[in-house]
Design an enzyme around this catalytic site. Structure first.
Site, mmCIF file in Angstrom:
data_model
loop_
_atom_site.group_PDB
_atom_site.id
_atom_site.type_symbol
_atom_site.label_atom_id
_atom_site.label_comp_id
_atom_site.label_asym_id
_atom_site.label_seq_id
_atom_site.Cartn_x
_atom_site.Cartn_y
_atom_site.Cartn_z
ATOM 1 C CB CYS A 1 -0.897 0.028 1.238
ATOM 2 S SG CYS A 1 -1.723 -1.533 1.607
ATOM 3 N NE ARG B 1 -4.612 1.897 2.737
ATOM 4 C CZ ARG B 1 -4.361 1.290 3.903
ATOM 5 N NH1 ARG B 1 -5.133 1.562 4.954
ATOM 6 N NH2 ARG B 1 -3.418 0.357 3.986
ATOM 7 C CG ASN C 1 1.674 -6.300 4.357
ATOM 8 O OD1 ASN C 1 1.529 -6.765 5.483
ATOM 9 N ND2 ASN C 1 1.916 -7.059 3.308
#
Length: 324
Positions: A2, A16, A79
């Site tokens: 991401c 995001r 992540n």
């Protein structure tokens, strides 16, 4: 994988991309002030700041991926595989589970400094929501209108970094991502200067040549460089339309298209959704991989003194406006 970003015109924006191969049924979720938050190891909250963001709701609990509270404080988890290291419970510490981290911060902090103070005695503890939902290896970005920080729980302990670029991707750790920017200091948004051999008559034959060498691949380190360059050189008008349009273009520079990152047979990493929240107005905008039309949810059109989650399923089907 991401990418998260902050952006400021007249108002402040935070958002995001969520890049993954599958969806977990996420929705835009508003948590009103009087819905209690019960935590595993720390004191719960009967009352708290209202918040809006994307979450998967399980057993009535919003598992937030990202969110913004009514004070304008925003937070997202990204992540961080191979580096995230959650700890055993420690007596005398605020033992917060990673899945509780976003509501624990947004529920009681109005700005980044309050979040820093709250985290001074925090331990991100290795406890999951359920056996069916193991902990994701994450690190986080927290932002208000003036400051931005990155939080990483690694083998050495909890690290809190000032984030002057307002960008976060994935691996490697944030400190290495920032150091890597030194390799791109020669890039420019203008025409290049002939430093190669001034005695040669070299021609800038195309616009944009000042950015030759800017990464274009989809790795997390390259996305960090690309998103930082795009954001730091970005400009737009102050209107809401101009601001959110520019924000989606910033994150659009690092979106992932189906087929370009193969994870296995018929499995591809794609940008499942892209978000942009006006943190001053509490409006959460999003697009999805299949739906390019911007959809908005206004937190202040709901009863923020309520006791029930307000859930808006994400609109994934393409919305096309025919002009004739």
């Amino acid at each position: 994988m991401c990418t998260a970003a902050t952006y400021k015109t007249k108002d402040h924006y935070f958002g995001r991309t969520l890049d993954y191969e599958i969806s977990y049924g996420e929705s835009v979720v508003i948590t009103p002030r009087n819905l209690p938050f019960n935590f595993l190891k720390v004191k719960g909250m009967k009352n708290h700041y209202a918040m809006i963001g994307v979450a998967t709701v399980r057993d009535g609990y919003p598992l937030y991926y990202d969110g913004t509270n009514e004070e304008g404080l925003s937070m997202a988890g990204l992540n961080f595989p191979g580096n995230a290291d959650y700890k055993p419970e420690v007596k005398g510490k605020e033992n917060v589970t990673p899945y509780e981290f976003i509501p624990w911060i947004l529920g009681q902090c109005a700005n980044v400094q309050e979040a820093k103070n709250l985290m001074a005695n925090m331990n991100l503890v290795n406890l999951c929501f359920s056996d069916e939902l193991p902990l994701a290896p994450l690190h986080w970005i927290i932002s208000d209108k003036e400051q931005c920080i990155t939080i990483e729980s690694v083998t050495e302990g909890l690290k809190i970094y000032d984030n002057p670029v307002g960008i976060l991707t994935n691996n490697p750790p944030f400190e290495s991502q920032m150091f890597n920017l030194n390799n791109y200091m020669s890039l420019s948004k203008g025409n290049p200067i002939n430093n190669f051999a001034p005695s040669l008559e070299l021609d800038a034959y195309s616009r944009g040549m000042g950015a030759i060498g800017l990464p274009g691949d989809l790795s997390s380190m390259s996305r960090f460089v690309k998103a930082t360059f795009t954001k730091m050189n970005s400009c737009s008008g102050d209107s809401e339309s101009e601001s959110i349009s520019q924000f989606f273009h910033i994150l659009g520079s690092v979106e992932q298209q189906r087929g370009c990152v193969v994870l296995g047979e018929n499995k591809y990493e794609v940008t499942l959704y892209t978000s942009c929240c006006n943190t001053d107005k509490g409006i959460y905008y999003y697009t999805t991989y299949e739906n390019n039309q911007i959809t908005g949810v206004d937190m202040y059109r709901e009863d923020l003194n309520g006791k029930r989650l307000v859930v808006y399923p994400i609109i994934n089907k393409q919305q096309i406006r025919m002009q004739n």
